[in-house]
Design a protein around this motif. Structure first.
Motif, mmCIF file in Angstrom:
data_model
loop_
_atom_site.group_PDB
_atom_site.id
_atom_site.type_symbol
_atom_site.label_atom_id
_atom_site.label_comp_id
_atom_site.label_asym_id
_atom_site.label_seq_id
_atom_site.Cartn_x
_atom_site.Cartn_y
_atom_site.Cartn_z
ATOM 1 N N GLU A 185 28.368 45.551 72.487
ATOM 2 C CA GLU A 185 27.354 44.945 72.892
ATOM 3 C C GLU A 185 26.249 46.370 73.286
ATOM 4 O O GLU A 185 25.018 46.265 72.858
ATOM 5 N N GLN A 205 22.584 46.533 71.617
ATOM 6 C CA GLN A 205 21.419 46.668 72.379
ATOM 7 C C GLN A 205 20.433 47.829 71.800
ATOM 8 O O GLN A 205 19.114 47.879 71.656
ATOM 9 N N GLU A 250 36.041 37.298 68.272
ATOM 10 C CA GLU A 250 35.656 38.173 68.899
ATOM 11 C C GLU A 250 35.759 39.606 68.222
ATOM 12 O O GLU A 250 34.743 40.713 68.221
ATOM 13 N N THR A 273 32.126 36.135 72.573
ATOM 14 C CA THR A 273 31.205 36.601 71.726
ATOM 15 C C THR A 273 29.739 36.740 72.398
ATOM 16 O O THR A 273 29.859 36.484 73.496
ATOM 17 N N GLN A 274 28.829 37.091 71.665
ATOM 18 C CA GLN A 274 27.419 37.188 72.269
ATOM 19 C C GLN A 274 26.568 36.361 71.352
ATOM 20 O O GLN A 274 26.543 36.633 70.243
ATOM 21 N N PRO A 275 26.271 35.260 71.795
ATOM 22 C CA PRO A 275 26.220 34.871 73.398
ATOM 23 C C PRO A 275 27.764 34.126 73.479
ATOM 24 O O PRO A 275 28.485 33.852 72.517
ATOM 25 N N GLN A 276 28.047 34.186 74.835
ATOM 26 C CA GLN A 276 29.300 33.674 75.318
ATOM 27 C C GLN A 276 29.442 32.097 75.101
ATOM 28 O O GLN A 276 28.334 31.368 75.290
ATOM 29 N N LEU A 303 16.880 36.522 74.766
ATOM 30 C CA LEU A 303 18.392 36.359 74.397
ATOM 31 C C LEU A 303 18.283 34.543 74.209
ATOM 32 O O LEU A 303 18.505 33.847 75.066
ATOM 33 N N GLU A 330 23.889 33.358 76.597
ATOM 34 C CA GLU A 330 24.006 34.466 77.420
ATOM 35 C C GLU A 330 24.488 34.061 78.870
ATOM 36 O O GLU A 330 23.716 33.163 79.442
ATOM 37 N N GLN A 331 25.413 34.734 79.367
ATOM 38 C CA GLN A 331 26.113 34.515 80.471
ATOM 39 C C GLN A 331 26.916 33.146 80.543
ATOM 40 O O GLN A 331 26.942 32.561 81.472
#
Length: 470
Positions: free
Chosen positions: A64, A68, A195, A361-364, A400, A423-424
């Motif tokens: 992550e 960024q 993941e 993952t991103q986003p979760q 995001l 996200e989150q």
């Protein structure tokens, strides 16, 4: 004359496996004055600490951070292209995990009296006795009126021609790679494959995920599967779905060649590394369960009742050793079920409990309660509201904006389930789980005053949709 075997060492309880159910149970029993033996074949701490949650999430944090840096220009920050130092990434992960291992060992061997730790392979010789083949050599027989099986699972290996001969990585092996794969092939589109797939793509590897199913995360609703695939494809992950891998081989350059049949044609996929992530199987085949008379299902999982008791009085199975969803938080709750039933004389059940989970993952992807697919299957009436993340103020400010939030409610305006691909997402899902546990209605959630501008504030607007629809 034959030498007589020494009598087994007596304990009040024997725990086979030192995972997220076994360790706290050992502590609780010891604190209650019980004499406890903990037998561990591999590493103290079980799968979560050693090759599951903790090391994977440590690596995901590095991935992550790399992402960024790679996207910093979108926020007005000039940087050079990130260059992951893979050995340093692994070293950071190892340091975190070693700290956790040291903590577990100290808790079991130094901070608690009444606990004996034996490193070795346990095998039942009867319903009350266990023989331990010690890793240092020799054997030791133990006996106890209470025995707990907490041996976890390992990666399942599909019967594909040439796979074993060609070699492969599991979720354990891949954590200790010394060099970054050039092209990582992943068999399996479940949460482990996704993941690792996003992680290694962000580190700079080319990644291809192959699965026999039509969709990723087969148990999820179609909109979730599609959104997850779109996100990972945006990261550069390649997918080959509805593909049956029939053969695996390696050429003279040690390159993997996977021969797969798809609806359109036969394909040959090439890569430098191969991760097998198609499922799990229980670590029960070498426990000698037949000597104790313990029943298992056809896959080897130990059958238990709602109190986690096997068919043999005094023998229990905890965590991933018994059938059902395999999550660390459920294993820990297994400990609480057994603790309360044995030590506190409270009748507590492992059935019908909440099942929250997160794909990191991103986003979760955070999930609790029923999906639409499950509600339809169970013929439960529901209303649904879905909101894209891009309309949330916090998402616009942070950039995001991928994903969506979806909730299902019943006729009484109470939550049946939630899907948060955001996200989150895991944290927002946990808020909704608390609302479900408290029986809060849509109207109460819609009228709750959340701090501005937070991710949680999105729930006001989400539940407005349900209030209007009602």
């Amino acid at each position: 004359m034959c030498a007589l075997m020494p009598r087994p060492t007596r304990f009040d309880a024997i725990i086979i496996g030192s995972g997220q159910a076994g360790n706290p149970l050992a502590t609780a029993l010891a604190n209650a004055g019980r004499k406890v033996a903990v037998i561990e074949k591999y590493l103290l701490g079980g799968s979560c600490i050693n090759y599951g949650c903790s090391p994977v999430k440590a690596l995901l944090a590095s991935a992550e951070r790399a992402h960024q840096v790679a996207t910093a220009a979108e926020y007005g920050i000039r940087t050079s292209t990130p260059k992951p130092d893979f050995p340093a990434i692994i070293q950071r992960k190892d340091a975190i995990i070693q700290h956790k291992r040291d903590g577990v060992r100290a808790n079991l061997t130094q901070e608690q009296s009444g606990i004996t730790v034996l490193m070795g392979q346990a095998q039942f010789t009867s319903a009350r006795t266990v023989r331990v083949r010690l890793n240092t050599g020799g054997e030791q027989d133990l006996t106890a009126p209470l025995i707990f099986i907490n041996t976890g699972t390992r990666a399942a290996v599909p019967p594909i021609q040439g796979l074993v001969e060609s070699g492969y990585l599991t979720n354990v092996d891949i954590l200790d790679l010394k060099q970054l794969p050039e092209h990582l092939l992943i068999l399996g589109g479940g949460y482990i494959g996704l993941e690792f797939g996003q992680m290694f793509r962000r580190f700079g590897s080319r990644v291809t995920i192959i699965d026999a199913a039509k969709n990723l995360l087969e148990r999820e609703d179609d909109d979730v599967c599609q959104a997850m695939r779109q996100q990972l494809e945006a990261d550069g992950v390649e997918f080959v779905l509805e593909a049956e891998v029939r053969r695996v081989s390696r050429n003279a350059d040690a390159e993997y060649i996977l021969t797969a049949s798809t609806a359109a044609s036969e394909r040959r996929l090439r890569g430098s590394h191969l991760l097998v992530a198609v499922g799990r199987e229980p670590n029960t085949d070498d426990l000698g369960l037949e000597a104790a008379g313990v029943q298992t299902d056809e896959k080897g999982y130990v059958l238990v009742n709602e109190r986690l008791q096997t068919n043999v009085r005094g023998i229990y199975a905890l965590g991933d050793a018994h059938p059902g969803p395999q999550f660390t938080h459920l294993a820990y709750d297994d400990y609480r079920v057994v603790r309360d039933n044995i030590l506190h004389r409270k009748r507590r059940s492992a059935k019908a409990r909440p099942l929250p989970y997160v794909v990191f993952t991103q986003p979760q992807l955070g999930r609790i309660g029923l999906s639409e697919k499950q509600a339809r299957h169970e013929k439960i009436a529901y209303r649904v509201a879905t909101m894209p993340v891009r309309v949330i103020g916090r998402a616009q400010e942070t950039g995001l904006t991928a994903g969506f939030i979806k909730v299902l409610v019943d006729e009484r305006q109470r939550l049946l389930g939630a899907t948060v691909f955001c996200e989150q997402g895991g944290e927002i899902m946990s808020m909704l789980q608390l609302a479900m546990a408290g029986g809060l209605t849509c109207e109460e959630l819609q009228n709750t005053v959340f701090a501005h501008p937070t991710w949680a504030e999105a729930l006001n607007n989400l539940f407005v949709k349900l209030m209007k629809a009602g």
